[in-house]
Scaffold this motif. Structure first.
Motif, mmCIF file in Angstrom:
data_model
loop_
_atom_site.group_PDB
_atom_site.id
_atom_site.type_symbol
_atom_site.label_atom_id
_atom_site.label_comp_id
_atom_site.label_asym_id
_atom_site.label_seq_id
_atom_site.Cartn_x
_atom_site.Cartn_y
_atom_site.Cartn_z
ATOM 1 N N ASP A 245 -10.454 -38.645 18.447
ATOM 2 C CA ASP A 245 -10.617 -39.399 17.201
ATOM 3 C C ASP A 245 -9.276 -39.429 16.485
ATOM 4 O OD1 ASP A 245 -13.489 -39.810 17.229
ATOM 5 O OD2 ASP A 245 -13.672 -37.669 16.867
ATOM 6 N N ALA A 246 -8.904 -40.587 15.968
ATOM 7 C CA ALA A 246 -7.673 -40.715 15.189
ATOM 8 C C ALA A 246 -7.963 -41.574 13.962
ATOM 9 C CB ALA A 246 -6.571 -41.344 16.028
ATOM 10 N N VAL A 247 -7.361 -41.198 12.847
ATOM 11 C CA VAL A 247 -7.511 -41.955 11.610
ATOM 12 C C VAL A 247 -6.114 -42.325 11.126
ATOM 13 C CG1 VAL A 247 -8.341 -41.902 9.231
ATOM 14 C CG2 VAL A 247 -9.622 -40.720 11.025
ATOM 15 N N GLY A 248 -5.942 -43.566 10.692
ATOM 16 C CA GLY A 248 -4.643 -44.006 10.203
ATOM 17 C C GLY A 248 -4.802 -45.220 9.307
ATOM 18 N N TRP A 249 -3.687 -45.820 9.009
ATOM 19 C CA TRP A 249 -3.669 -46.983 8.113
ATOM 20 C C TRP A 249 -3.054 -48.174 8.821
ATOM 21 C CZ3 TRP A 249 -5.989 -46.628 3.427
ATOM 22 C CH2 TRP A 249 -6.299 -45.348 2.980
ATOM 23 N N GLU A 250 -3.635 -49.346 8.606
ATOM 24 C CA GLU A 250 -3.091 -50.593 9.141
ATOM 25 C C GLU A 250 -3.291 -51.672 8.082
ATOM 26 O OE1 GLU A 250 -5.041 -52.740 12.483
ATOM 27 O OE2 GLU A 250 -3.065 -52.546 13.421
ATOM 28 N N ASN A 251 -2.189 -52.289 7.664
ATOM 29 C CA ASN A 251 -2.237 -53.332 6.639
ATOM 30 C C ASN A 251 -2.952 -52.861 5.374
ATOM 31 O OD1 ASN A 251 -0.927 -55.134 8.411
ATOM 32 N ND2 ASN A 251 -2.885 -55.731 9.305
ATOM 33 N N GLY A 252 -2.693 -51.610 4.985
ATOM 34 C CA GLY A 252 -3.264 -51.070 3.764
ATOM 35 C C GLY A 252 -4.714 -50.628 3.865
ATOM 36 N N LYS B 278 -12.619 -44.176 33.384
ATOM 37 C CA LYS B 278 -13.545 -44.952 32.570
ATOM 38 C C LYS B 278 -13.358 -44.560 31.119
ATOM 39 C CE LYS B 278 -16.722 -45.361 36.365
ATOM 40 N NZ LYS B 278 -17.696 -44.635 37.122
ATOM 41 N N VAL B 279 -12.674 -45.405 30.359
ATOM 42 C CA VAL B 279 -12.353 -45.133 28.959
ATOM 43 C C VAL B 279 -13.034 -46.172 28.074
ATOM 44 C CG1 VAL B 279 -10.506 -44.924 27.255
ATOM 45 C CG2 VAL B 279 -10.105 -44.171 29.604
ATOM 46 N N THR B 280 -13.706 -45.690 27.040
ATOM 47 C CA THR B 280 -14.324 -46.559 26.044
ATOM 48 C C THR B 280 -13.566 -46.391 24.745
ATOM 49 O OG1 THR B 280 -16.486 -46.252 27.076
ATOM 50 C CG2 THR B 280 -16.461 -47.095 24.823
ATOM 51 N N THR B 281 -13.167 -47.503 24.132
ATOM 52 C CA THR B 281 -12.424 -47.457 22.870
ATOM 53 C C THR B 281 -13.227 -48.163 21.786
ATOM 54 O OG1 THR B 281 -10.322 -47.495 24.045
ATOM 55 C CG2 THR B 281 -10.256 -48.078 21.711
ATOM 56 N N LYS B 282 -13.309 -47.503 20.621
ATOM 57 C CA LYS B 282 -14.014 -48.075 19.472
ATOM 58 C C LYS B 282 -13.075 -48.014 18.270
ATOM 59 C CE LYS B 282 -18.017 -47.290 16.519
ATOM 60 N NZ LYS B 282 -19.142 -46.380 16.263
ATOM 61 N N ILE B 283 -12.833 -49.165 17.631
ATOM 62 C CA ILE B 283 -11.980 -49.243 16.445
ATOM 63 C C ILE B 283 -12.836 -49.690 15.275
ATOM 64 C CG2 ILE B 283 -9.947 -50.315 15.409
ATOM 65 C CD1 ILE B 283 -8.895 -50.757 18.277
ATOM 66 N N THR B 284 -12.835 -48.886 14.192
ATOM 67 C CA THR B 284 -13.618 -49.243 13.016
ATOM 68 C C THR B 284 -12.773 -49.168 11.772
ATOM 69 O OG1 THR B 284 -14.412 -46.955 12.822
ATOM 70 C CG2 THR B 284 -15.827 -48.499 13.965
#
Length: 79
Positions: free
Chosen positions: A7-14, A73-79
């Motif tokens: 899990d990673a948390v960050g900022w994109e475009n504010g 087998k990698v699953t990626t979820k971006i929220t």
């Protein structure tokens, strides 16, 4: 059977975003050996900077996937 979740948390475009990646599979030792061999071959064949680095500082997940005979087998979820 094995599972790895990151899990990673960050900022994109504010805006705050969260990225989750899940890797699942069977034969953990075989997967570990395949990734280690792929990384070693890539390091041997590529002009990388000198020094001590973590794998992710020099190679992307896609680099490793491309070097494997059977992709992970990698699953990626971006929220």
């Amino acid at each position: 059977m094995y599972a790895v979740k990151v899990d990673a948390v960050g900022w994109e475009n504010g805006e705050q975003i969260r990225v989750e990646q899940l890797l699942v599979g069977a034969k953990e030792a075989d997967a570990t050996a395949a990734v280690a061999a792929a990384v070693a071959e890539r390091v041997y064949r590529t002009a990388l900077p000198h020094g001590v680095f973590h794998i992710e500082q020099c190679l992307s997940l896609q680099d490793i996937q491309d070097a494997l005979h059977s992709p992970l087998k990698v699953t990626t979820k971006i929220t």
